[in-house]
Design a protein around this motif. Sequence first.
Motif, PDB file in Angstrom:
ATOM      1  N   ARG A 292      47.303  50.350  48.491  1.00  0.00           N
ATOM      2  CA  ARG A 292      48.043  49.400  47.661  1.00  0.00           C
ATOM      3  C   ARG A 292      48.417  48.154  48.460  1.00  0.00           C
ATOM      4  N   PHE A 293      48.821  48.370  49.718  1.00  0.00           N
ATOM      5  CA  PHE A 293      49.137  47.215  50.572  1.00  0.00           C
ATOM      6  C   PHE A 293      47.939  46.284  50.680  1.00  0.00           C
ATOM      7  N   LEU A 294      46.759  46.872  50.894  1.00  0.00           N
ATOM      8  CA  LEU A 294      45.540  46.063  51.028  1.00  0.00           C
ATOM      9  C   LEU A 294      45.229  45.332  49.734  1.00  0.00           C
ATOM     10  N   ASP A 295      45.407  46.022  48.591  1.00  0.00           N
ATOM     11  CA  ASP A 295      45.175  45.372  47.293  1.00  0.00           C
ATOM     12  C   ASP A 295      46.136  44.207  47.092  1.00  0.00           C
ATOM     13  N   LEU A 296      47.406  44.431  47.434  1.00  0.00           N
ATOM     14  CA  LEU A 296      48.411  43.383  47.260  1.00  0.00           C
ATOM     15  C   LEU A 296      48.129  42.184  48.157  1.00  0.00           C
ATOM     16  N   ALA A 297      47.758  42.453  49.419  1.00  0.00           N
ATOM     17  CA  ALA A 297      47.424  41.362  50.345  1.00  0.00           C
ATOM     18  C   ALA A 297      46.219  40.584  49.851  1.00  0.00           C
ATOM     19  N   ASN A 298      45.245  41.301  49.292  1.00  0.00           N
ATOM     20  CA  ASN A 298      44.031  40.650  48.790  1.00  0.00           C
ATOM     21  C   ASN A 298      44.334  39.735  47.615  1.00  0.00           C
ATOM     22  N   THR A 299      45.196  40.181  46.702  1.00  0.00           N
ATOM     23  CA  THR A 299      45.547  39.335  45.550  1.00  0.00           C
ATOM     24  C   THR A 299      46.454  38.187  45.959  1.00  0.00           C
ATOM     25  N   ASP A 300      47.291  38.399  46.995  1.00  0.00           N
ATOM     26  CA  ASP A 300      48.147  37.301  47.485  1.00  0.00           C
ATOM     27  C   ASP A 300      47.319  36.182  48.078  1.00  0.00           C
ATOM     28  N   LEU A 301      46.173  36.516  48.674  1.00  0.00           N
ATOM     29  CA  LEU A 301      45.318  35.498  49.287  1.00  0.00           C
ATOM     30  C   LEU A 301      44.631  34.633  48.246  1.00  0.00           C
ATOM     31  N   GLU A 302      44.627  35.091  46.980  1.00  0.00           N
ATOM     32  CA  GLU A 302      43.986  34.357  45.885  1.00  0.00           C
ATOM     33  C   GLU A 302      42.547  34.014  46.231  1.00  0.00           C
ATOM     34  N   ASN A 303      41.792  35.062  46.619  1.00  0.00           N
ATOM     35  CA  ASN A 303      40.379  34.875  46.923  1.00  0.00           C
ATOM     36  C   ASN A 303      39.625  34.436  45.670  1.00  0.00           C
ATOM     37  N   GLU A 304      38.506  33.798  45.880  1.00  0.00           N
ATOM     38  CA  GLU A 304      37.722  33.281  44.761  1.00  0.00           C
ATOM     39  C   GLU A 304      37.242  34.428  43.877  1.00  0.00           C
ATOM     40  N   LEU A 305      37.424  34.254  42.571  1.00  0.00           N
ATOM     41  CA  LEU A 305      37.024  35.286  41.622  1.00  0.00           C
ATOM     42  C   LEU A 305      35.526  35.229  41.353  1.00  0.00           C
ATOM     43  N   GLU A 306      34.947  36.385  41.113  1.00  0.00           N
ATOM     44  CA  GLU A 306      33.538  36.460  40.706  1.00  0.00           C
ATOM     45  C   GLU A 306      33.508  36.602  39.189  1.00  0.00           C
ATOM     46  N   LYS A 307      33.756  35.497  38.517  1.00  0.00           N
ATOM     47  CA  LYS A 307      33.856  35.520  37.057  1.00  0.00           C
ATOM     48  C   LYS A 307      32.485  35.627  36.407  1.00  0.00           C
ATOM     49  N   LYS A 308      32.462  36.373  35.318  1.00  0.00           N
ATOM     50  CA  LYS A 308      31.243  36.482  34.521  1.00  0.00           C
ATOM     51  C   LYS A 308      31.629  36.929  33.115  1.00  0.00           C
ATOM     52  N   SER A 309      30.667  36.905  32.208  1.00  0.00           N
ATOM     53  CA  SER A 309      30.919  37.322  30.834  1.00  0.00           C
ATOM     54  C   SER A 309      30.975  38.854  30.766  1.00  0.00           C
ATOM     55  N   ILE A 310      32.066  39.385  30.191  1.00  0.00           N
ATOM     56  CA  ILE A 310      32.291  40.840  30.148  1.00  0.00           C
ATOM     57  C   ILE A 310      32.517  41.270  28.705  1.00  0.00           C
ATOM     58  N   ASP A 311      31.919  42.386  28.329  1.00  0.00           N
ATOM     59  CA  ASP A 311      32.203  43.011  27.034  1.00  0.00           C
ATOM     60  C   ASP A 311      33.443  43.870  27.215  1.00  0.00           C
ATOM     61  N   LEU A 312      34.582  43.388  26.737  1.00  0.00           N
ATOM     62  CA  LEU A 312      35.853  44.061  26.966  1.00  0.00           C
ATOM     63  C   LEU A 312      35.909  45.429  26.300  1.00  0.00           C
ATOM     64  N   VAL A 313      35.311  45.542  25.130  1.00  0.00           N
ATOM     65  CA  VAL A 313      35.321  46.821  24.414  1.00  0.00           C
ATOM     66  C   VAL A 313      34.582  47.889  25.232  1.00  0.00           C
ATOM     67  N   ALA A 314      33.392  47.538  25.724  1.00  0.00           N
ATOM     68  CA  ALA A 314      32.613  48.493  26.521  1.00  0.00           C
ATOM     69  C   ALA A 314      33.344  48.855  27.813  1.00  0.00           C
ATOM     70  N   LEU A 315      34.001  47.863  28.457  1.00  0.00           N
ATOM     71  CA  LEU A 315      34.726  48.119  29.692  1.00  0.00           C
ATOM     72  C   LEU A 315      35.874  49.091  29.455  1.00  0.00           C
ATOM     73  N   CYS A 316      36.639  48.867  28.380  1.00  0.00           N
ATOM     74  CA  CYS A 316      37.782  49.743  28.091  1.00  0.00           C
ATOM     75  C   CYS A 316      37.326  51.153  27.699  1.00  0.00           C
ATOM     76  N   LYS A 317      36.212  51.250  26.979  1.00  0.00           N
ATOM     77  CA  LYS A 317      35.671  52.575  26.655  1.00  0.00           C
ATOM     78  C   LYS A 317      35.341  53.357  27.924  1.00  0.00           C
ATOM     79  N   GLU A 318      34.752  52.686  28.899  1.00  0.00           N
ATOM     80  CA  GLU A 318      34.398  53.341  30.158  1.00  0.00           C
ATOM     81  C   GLU A 318      35.641  53.806  30.901  1.00  0.00           C
TER      82      GLU A 318
END
Length: 453
Positions: A292-318
Amino acid sequence: MKINTKINLITTIWIICVLVIVNIVVFYSFMTVTVNVEKKVVLQNASAILEDINHGDTDAVIEKKLSKYLTHGSFIRILDDHSKIIHQVTNNKELANKIKARFSRKTISDRYLVHLAQREEQILVVRIPIESNGKVIETLEIGERLVGLELGKDVLLSILIFCTIMGALISLIGGKWLSNIIIRPVSNMIDTMEEIEQSGITKRMVIDQQPKDELQKMAVTFNRMMDRLDINIEKQQQFISDASHELKTPITVIKSYADFLRRRGIQNKEVALDAVEVIHSEATRIQQMTERFLDLANTDLENELEKKSIDLVALCKEIVKQLHSTYKRDLLLHYKEKTITVIADELKLKQVIIILLDNAIKYSSDQIDIYLENQKNGTIIRVKDYGIGIPKEEINNVFERFYRVDKARNRETGGTGLGLSIAKNIMKQHNGEIKVNSTEGVGTEVELFLPKD
């Protein structure tokens, strides 16, 4: 070279260049206007001479008439078409001898600088054609001393040079004053930075009550930066303190049981297994906390996002399928459209949804509902549970690091109090929002909003 010295030199050089250009314009304008005034007077005299002279006049009569128009230090000539002098009258023979006679078929004027005994003279010569039966047969040549031009030119040059020198001196003084005004806030900032570097304590710049300009804005920005730095330092210290506190308990438990095993040995198998189980549980908790510490540090750094088009319904089903098989809990997914597309970082968005579902599973025993809504300006994901809920006065604190509403219950569920902090940082990176609505004893609903862009 210091900046104030550069400003001083640049402003002075600029002022001198401007003054030189202005002086050149003024000087040549003065010369042109003065000569044109004299030329106009000479042309008027020439017109009067041409009207006064008759072709039948004798040489003596013509020269007598020409003499009437002589001024101090001048000459009047009539030339034939071979530039030969036919008639000439003058009251300054030295001057007349210096100017060469020249026949002209059109009216022209020339200015000469003549070197006479112990002085120089500016001479204006005007040549006017004399016509007969439509043909130019002779030229009337009039030369006059520009009596005030040479003196006026010298006086004007003296004044212009004096003004240029005074302008340069004033510019030096004004440039120094201006540079001090401009550099003072910068110097104050440098002094403040040096004090901060030496003492390690943040300080603020004193802002004078002056009109709002770039310099004041710079000082305000510097102070705002120091405020933010203080906040970050405070957060860092708080994080270290909280992390140390959170790690201290499981490490103490592990050490205690390890000491127990070392003293008592493992003769009692049942007691030894219990101790090993506790040690394993606390070590697992430390591992989860470290992740969790590593996750929090990673989000605090605001690293560049790898944005792409996502099917939210399929993601939530998974996600629902994975968590259902792990926890054997009822997770119901609600949506009206078969496909809801969002632009996001898939791994980080999945992490946020899992954090919300994980909290809902820990703090409730009934079913959990997940709602997906596609709106005009964005997409909404809502996770709703029917568990213990959160007291109203505690809702504003749930995003703080290591904050736990029920600390005793949290130890049973193995929470670290970092999940919602990580989720908030990830949503901030997506320019989205996260909101919590809860009623104690009824349940909790967490809403995620992802903008369309």
